[in-house]
Design an enzyme around this catalytic site. Sequence first.
Site, PDB file in Angstrom:
ATOM      1  N   HIS B 264       0.707  -1.082   0.082  1.00 37.80           N
ATOM      2  CA  HIS B 264      -0.073  -0.257   0.107  1.00 37.80           C
ATOM      3  C   HIS B 264       1.043   1.266  -0.022  1.00 37.80           C
ATOM      4  O   HIS B 264       0.768   2.254  -0.900  1.00 37.80           O
ATOM      5  CB  HIS B 264      -1.064   0.085   1.029  1.00 37.80           C
ATOM      6  N   GLU B 265       1.906   1.294   0.817  1.00 41.51           N
ATOM      7  CA  GLU B 265       2.549   2.740   0.980  1.00 41.51           C
ATOM      8  C   GLU B 265       3.624   2.551  -0.145  1.00 41.51           C
ATOM      9  O   GLU B 265       3.989   3.602  -0.636  1.00 41.51           O
ATOM     10  CB  GLU B 265       3.630   2.596   2.407  1.00 41.51           C
ATOM     11  N   HIS B 268       1.813   4.494  -2.847  1.00 36.34           N
ATOM     12  CA  HIS B 268       2.121   6.116  -2.551  1.00 36.34           C
ATOM     13  C   HIS B 268       3.374   6.523  -2.923  1.00 36.34           C
ATOM     14  O   HIS B 268       3.355   7.535  -3.704  1.00 36.34           O
ATOM     15  CB  HIS B 268       1.754   6.314  -1.154  1.00 36.34           C
ATOM     16  N   GLU B 294      -4.900   7.767  -2.957  1.00 35.56           N
ATOM     17  CA  GLU B 294      -5.331   6.598  -2.186  1.00 35.56           C
ATOM     18  C   GLU B 294      -5.832   5.632  -3.110  1.00 35.56           C
ATOM     19  O   GLU B 294      -5.889   4.471  -3.054  1.00 35.56           O
ATOM     20  CB  GLU B 294      -6.592   6.722  -1.369  1.00 35.56           C
TER      21      GLU B 294
END
Lengths: 499, 499
Positions: B264-265, B268, B294
């Site tokens: 997830h990160e 980003h 997101e």
Amino acid sequence: MDVKTVAATYRDYQKKIRAYGHASGVLTYDKVTGAPKGAEAGVSETLEVLNEASYRLETSKELLDAVDFLYAHRDGLDRIMRREIEEYMRGVEYIKSIPEDEYMAFMTLTNEASDVWHRAKNENDYESFKPYLQKIFDTQRKFALYYKHDRDPYDTLLDFYERGLTKKRLDDFFGALKSSIVPLIAKISKARPIEDGFMHGHFPVDAQRRFSDYLMQVMCIDRERCSIDETEHPFTENFGKNDVRITTHYYDNDFTNSMYSVVHEGGHALYELGSGDEYEHTNIAGGASMAMHETISRFYENIIGRSRPFCKLILPKVRELFPQFEAVSDEEFYRACNVSRPSLIRMEADELTYALHIIVRYEIERDMIDGAYTADEIPRVWREKYKEYLGVDVPDDKHGVLQDSHWSGGSVGYFPTYALGSAYGAQILHKMKDDIDVDEAVRSGSTKAINDWLGEHIFRHSAMYDPDELLHMCTGESFDPKYYIDYLTSKYSKLYELS
Amino acid sequence: MDVKTVAATYRDYQKKIRAYGHASGVLTYDKVTGAPKGAEAGVSETLEVLNEASYRLETSKELLDAVDFLYAHRDGLDRIMRREIEEYMRGVEYIKSIPEDEYMAFMTLTNEASDVWHRAKNENDYESFKPYLQKIFDTQRKFALYYKHDRDPYDTLLDFYERGLTKKRLDDFFGALKSSIVPLIAKISKARPIEDGFMHGHFPVDAQRRFSDYLMQVMCIDRERCSIDETEHPFTENFGKNDVRITTHYYDNDFTNSMYSVVHEGGHALYELGSGDEYEHTNIAGGASMAMHETISRFYENIIGRSRPFCKLILPKVRELFPQFEAVSDEEFYRACNVSRPSLIRMEADELTYALHIIVRYEIERDMIDGAYTADEIPRVWREKYKEYLGVDVPDDKHGVLQDSHWSGGSVGYFPTYALGSAYGAQILHKMKDDIDVDEAVRSGSTKAINDWLGEHIFRHSAMYDPDELLHMCTGESFDPKYYIDYLTSKYSKLYELS
């Protein structure tokens, strides 16, 4: 204007200047620890903005007027504030003595020189670094003369790092040291070598990390106030007495390298952690001088860390983490931790030969500031002195004059503090033994009693006293190199069984 | 005054403001990663000084005049500068619309509220937090009306985080979502559960660290420009496109927690790393909006990271690091990575139920800003909605309204961007499949082809376009929740073998 109001103005400026220093310090620390490589350019840009803002505060008329006023009224200040203003005044006078554009140009020069030096070291290319080095020596000589035009410029530079230090005192100290250590090293080179083959092997980095945690525990370092990170070269940084950072570097073929880094930097850390609460948030916080800081770090690294009881204390943990040490005895480990072998690299030098590396650098910077020769000749002089003092042949500049970063960063007059630190340490040990059984203290399982003694006599005084004053308070006499020479001679004669 | 001179003034201010932001960001990042606990007080003091200096720059007449001038002459600016000034002008107009003392009071309020919330959460004490929460909603409503007195205040708040977003659009989106997802979840609760017992066990942190390195390699994240650290809660931070940091948290009884944090990160991070070079050092750099950010992180985490080919790709490494997975098949691992189970905590919610957690928060903040009820009633409303949408009983406020930090920090209108991100992602996937074989791309061993496609269509545009404009440029149509609803329905019907 009354003292109280002006003091508040001064404090307000200091708070801001400290904040900028803190921010710059953390940015720089982060850059060499956790940050990705790509951070570098952005950090430089930000430091430029912060430095400019800080410089504007430091040189603002309001602050300088406040300092002038407080200095003029120093008899009415409390002891801490008085010391603080007196200390601050020297820095102010130095900065004021240098034309702003020249000061800024020197900042730019040393920034560039650091990059050039990095490349030059990697590529063994002294020629590219040479003009920067020459300019740095020239500028430091010029600045020293701006500041004190009637004093020997190298004495002025020495005094920056160690209040009251002069060429004369160093020539005496280093002269005595050379005349006893150079022959001692020559004798050792003919003695039976100490067996240390078992010190080489494979030492997993994960196990070494656990070993660092253990060493910090033995040294009673408060981990809530002191962290450990990994960097190319070990160092200690602090942002107040409750935020101290030490770093180390792990080599998987040699665990003692990081081990003694941790003990050395741990010494610096203990000094900062033990600084007097009453000095926090003043420029008195921290150590008395670079030499006194180096005294403490080398005290832990060599005098304690390479002592028989310390080696015996940690060996069980060494065996637990590195099973190849199962069959190594206490005495064998102790002796292997104390091998003396003349070498090319200061950072890798042992306790005995270390000072000679410093003497080479001292003599070169002293003579460069004197204008005795130019940067063209440094590599030749370097080779000659290494041959004469240490008996080694310098194969190239990478392993010679390019090995240290200090000059590239503008630090001239700094190297001698390293050797001075070792010598202060031996004198302090002599006094400490009057009060406590140092060996017995270590045998009890930690360095606590030693930390406490140093805390009482050194750490808590921060920079409230000049280093020679503090050494006198602590040992009851002025600096005397005989303790150091006696310590080295006695320890290494026994180790190498010299007659 | 000419545009060029004024633009230079603007740029000079921005450089300084960016430097302060950078310094504060690194201090804060360091505090939650490497710094010892003792650093906290010093960091707060320094941030206070830096924030004040930055605020003085941001509100200086010279800067605001420059922005006014450039805005008035925006037709003569190049496209990047024009966008930059237009974006900047909104922030300025917002700040200008609020009386300075009220703005400062709100800063103080949210600072206090954050501390109170922390304590309230730990002690399950909603009553102590309630007055702060009420004040935050009241103030945000008031500020929204100061800024745009003729617009619905919640629409104004939504627009801050996602340009062009309105209650109307969200009511439509969330209405459609609820009507299809709530019954789907109810069906799943009656279906045969997926076996995932083997996902629990002991997973040494050292092995998990190596797994993170592997995942970053699979995602082709340039480690020279992106680091990974460990924190209490995972997040992504960046200081320019060449200095991105992601963090994770390792739990030794569950390796998938950190695994999906890293993915997830990492999403980003890829977005920041792929921001257009031409926007670097402007306020256009980075992502188009919170929702678009997101979108990308959830795209990697769920659409890619929980896909059959991705699970199959990484399973050999899972087996190598965690031998207990030797006997787990590709299909078993895939299914276990996709278990859906209604829960109380948003941060732990699975791909399917996640949006319902957001809908609860959306409906509450929308109605609170409308003044439909007071903070007294939030816990009751919270419990009712969790029961209705997710079928779960909320036992206490710690596992209910107190679980998230957002409101305590003053963020109202932010939550919806989380759900919007997932929905944008499904629409982008639909379009991406026209151009590349997404599954085949992953099977080839890395996400490179996906990164490249997103880089071309999303990342490189940074914040040059409004998010709805960018989504249209990328997919050829406006936002349509049907892709998301179809994606969830199809994936979870198959997983749970619903008829």
